[in-house]
Scaffold this motif. Sequence first.
Motif, mmCIF file in Angstrom:
data_model
loop_
_atom_site.group_PDB
_atom_site.id
_atom_site.type_symbol
_atom_site.label_atom_id
_atom_site.label_comp_id
_atom_site.label_asym_id
_atom_site.label_seq_id
_atom_site.Cartn_x
_atom_site.Cartn_y
_atom_site.Cartn_z
ATOM 1 N N LYS A 156 -9.656 -4.058 10.665
ATOM 2 C CA LYS A 156 -8.941 -3.215 11.628
ATOM 3 C C LYS A 156 -7.647 -2.683 11.019
ATOM 4 C CE LYS A 156 -8.835 -4.313 16.044
ATOM 5 N NZ LYS A 156 -9.409 -3.137 16.772
ATOM 6 N N ILE A 157 -6.949 -3.517 10.251
ATOM 7 C CA ILE A 157 -5.726 -3.069 9.584
ATOM 8 C C ILE A 157 -6.062 -2.029 8.509
ATOM 9 C CG2 ILE A 157 -3.717 -3.795 8.246
ATOM 10 C CD1 ILE A 157 -3.724 -4.748 11.142
ATOM 11 N N PHE A 158 -7.152 -2.247 7.800
ATOM 12 C CA PHE A 158 -7.611 -1.265 6.808
ATOM 13 C C PHE A 158 -7.852 0.091 7.475
ATOM 14 C CE2 PHE A 158 -11.303 0.861 4.883
ATOM 15 C CZ PHE A 158 -10.834 1.091 3.594
ATOM 16 N N ARG A 159 -8.548 0.094 8.601
ATOM 17 C CA ARG A 159 -8.833 1.362 9.284
ATOM 18 C C ARG A 159 -7.555 2.044 9.739
ATOM 19 N NH1 ARG A 159 -13.207 -1.997 11.088
ATOM 20 N NH2 ARG A 159 -12.149 -2.558 13.030
ATOM 21 N N ARG A 160 -6.597 1.256 10.242
ATOM 22 C CA ARG A 160 -5.334 1.854 10.678
ATOM 23 C C ARG A 160 -4.561 2.404 9.469
ATOM 24 N NH1 ARG A 160 -8.034 1.486 14.186
ATOM 25 N NH2 ARG A 160 -7.823 0.424 16.196
ATOM 26 N N CYS A 161 -4.611 1.697 8.339
ATOM 27 C CA CYS A 161 -3.928 2.188 7.139
ATOM 28 C C CYS A 161 -4.558 3.480 6.636
ATOM 29 C CB CYS A 161 -3.965 1.128 6.036
ATOM 30 S SG CYS A 161 -2.808 -0.242 6.259
ATOM 31 N N VAL A 162 -5.891 3.541 6.626
ATOM 32 C CA VAL A 162 -6.573 4.760 6.180
ATOM 33 C C VAL A 162 -6.175 5.940 7.062
ATOM 34 C CG1 VAL A 162 -8.828 5.896 5.980
ATOM 35 C CG2 VAL A 162 -8.526 3.566 5.127
ATOM 36 N N ASP A 163 -6.224 5.741 8.374
ATOM 37 C CA ASP A 163 -5.865 6.824 9.292
ATOM 38 C C ASP A 163 -4.397 7.197 9.153
ATOM 39 O OD1 ASP A 163 -8.456 6.789 10.213
ATOM 40 O OD2 ASP A 163 -8.007 5.554 11.970
ATOM 41 N N ALA A 164 -3.540 6.187 8.955
ATOM 42 C CA ALA A 164 -2.113 6.460 8.802
ATOM 43 C C ALA A 164 -1.826 7.226 7.516
ATOM 44 C CB ALA A 164 -1.323 5.153 8.830
ATOM 45 N N VAL B 72 0.844 -1.200 0.000
ATOM 46 C CA VAL B 72 0.000 0.000 0.000
ATOM 47 C C VAL B 72 0.880 1.250 0.000
ATOM 48 C CG1 VAL B 72 -0.240 -0.175 2.528
ATOM 49 C CG2 VAL B 72 -1.792 1.289 1.227
ATOM 50 N N THR B 73 0.598 2.131 -0.945
ATOM 51 C CA THR B 73 1.268 3.419 -1.012
ATOM 52 C C THR B 73 0.285 4.555 -0.774
ATOM 53 O OG1 THR B 73 2.866 2.558 -2.603
ATOM 54 C CG2 THR B 73 2.659 4.952 -2.467
ATOM 55 N N GLN B 74 -0.930 4.398 -1.307
ATOM 56 C CA GLN B 74 -1.954 5.423 -1.158
ATOM 57 C C GLN B 74 -3.320 4.757 -0.987
ATOM 58 O OE1 GLN B 74 -1.682 7.739 -4.722
ATOM 59 N NE2 GLN B 74 -1.635 5.945 -6.050
ATOM 60 N N LEU B 75 -4.338 5.563 -0.685
ATOM 61 C CA LEU B 75 -5.654 5.014 -0.383
ATOM 62 C C LEU B 75 -6.226 4.175 -1.516
ATOM 63 C CD1 LEU B 75 -7.392 7.997 1.469
ATOM 64 C CD2 LEU B 75 -6.704 5.805 2.444
ATOM 65 N N ALA B 76 -5.973 4.588 -2.746
ATOM 66 C CA ALA B 76 -6.528 3.868 -3.899
ATOM 67 C C ALA B 76 -6.086 2.408 -3.923
ATOM 68 C CB ALA B 76 -6.123 4.558 -5.193
ATOM 69 N N GLY C 85 9.694 7.406 7.021
ATOM 70 C CA GLY C 85 9.424 8.248 8.178
ATOM 71 C C GLY C 85 7.965 8.625 8.336
ATOM 72 N N ARG C 86 7.137 8.279 7.355
ATOM 73 C CA ARG C 86 5.702 8.601 7.420
ATOM 74 C C ARG C 86 4.916 7.398 6.900
ATOM 75 N NH1 ARG C 86 4.144 12.970 10.278
ATOM 76 N NH2 ARG C 86 2.475 13.543 8.808
ATOM 77 N N ASP C 87 5.008 6.280 7.613
ATOM 78 C CA ASP C 87 4.289 5.075 7.185
ATOM 79 C C ASP C 87 3.476 4.522 8.351
ATOM 80 O OD1 ASP C 87 6.136 3.786 8.805
ATOM 81 O OD2 ASP C 87 7.333 3.036 7.140
ATOM 82 N N LEU C 88 2.969 3.310 8.204
ATOM 83 C CA LEU C 88 2.095 2.752 9.230
ATOM 84 C C LEU C 88 2.825 2.567 10.550
ATOM 85 C CD1 LEU C 88 -0.641 1.582 10.031
ATOM 86 C CD2 LEU C 88 0.073 -0.620 9.067
#
Length: 268
Positions: free
Chosen positions: A193-201, A176-180, A212-215
Amino acid sequence: MRFIANDMSLFEGLPHFSPPSVAGDEESYQLRFQAIDTPELHYAGVEQPHGVESRDGLLKWLGVDPAEWNWHVAPSGFAWETEAAILCDGFEGHGRPIAFVLRDSDDQDGADIKLTETLLSKTYNYHAVKTGLAYLGLYSGGLSSDIQANLIAAYKKAKTAKSGLWKLDRTKRFTVTQLADLEPEHGRLIYPKIFRRCVDALRWAGGEFAPGRDLDDFLAALPREDDRLIAHIAHGGQLKSRLSQVLEQVNNQIKIPVDLNTVEFVSN
């Protein structure tokens, strides 16, 4: 799904009671379905693969034909009701009753009912696990060991048979790089739950993961989002851990070697 009890006062004696929502003159509760988690249809404006199929599976089980719904206006554009019953022994942190859902029940409202294996098999929660409409979402202290074992056995059979969402699941390893990358067009279904954390991240990171700006960095920066969990190991042992400790992120590839359907999450 919202629930209106014949006697709403029965909720008042349950642990962590929270008052119902009121719309017009009608009180109702948004339910938290016990022990399951389904693909998201509209989390922060983003949806997952198989979300529609899981939603339609619930409606069909309740005897409602989803083809009759105008999904361009749902759910705010109309209302529907169908008879159902719930087994509930408390509320979660967001004020939702934690419930097993039944199409009907012969028991008296408010009765103290033991959840047996036979009764479990009649619930939507079990049906959803058995048919691959939902992932398991177990929480510490929520269920007896026998009921939990029955749900895990049903999940394993569904996964082996690649029923429902198990044809699409990529939780063990995904990029995963972006929401798409997580939306239905790519068919990359992961544990909700992982999806929700990825979206928020991703929103925290500005829409795209970068060094430096990942999950991992998001979970370190916001410890409340770093879920605590208990993994069961050999000979009855337990291993306490956190989400950040059971996932590995290398560049934009995330690996999760632990089976999140069999761990117990610990409520904050």
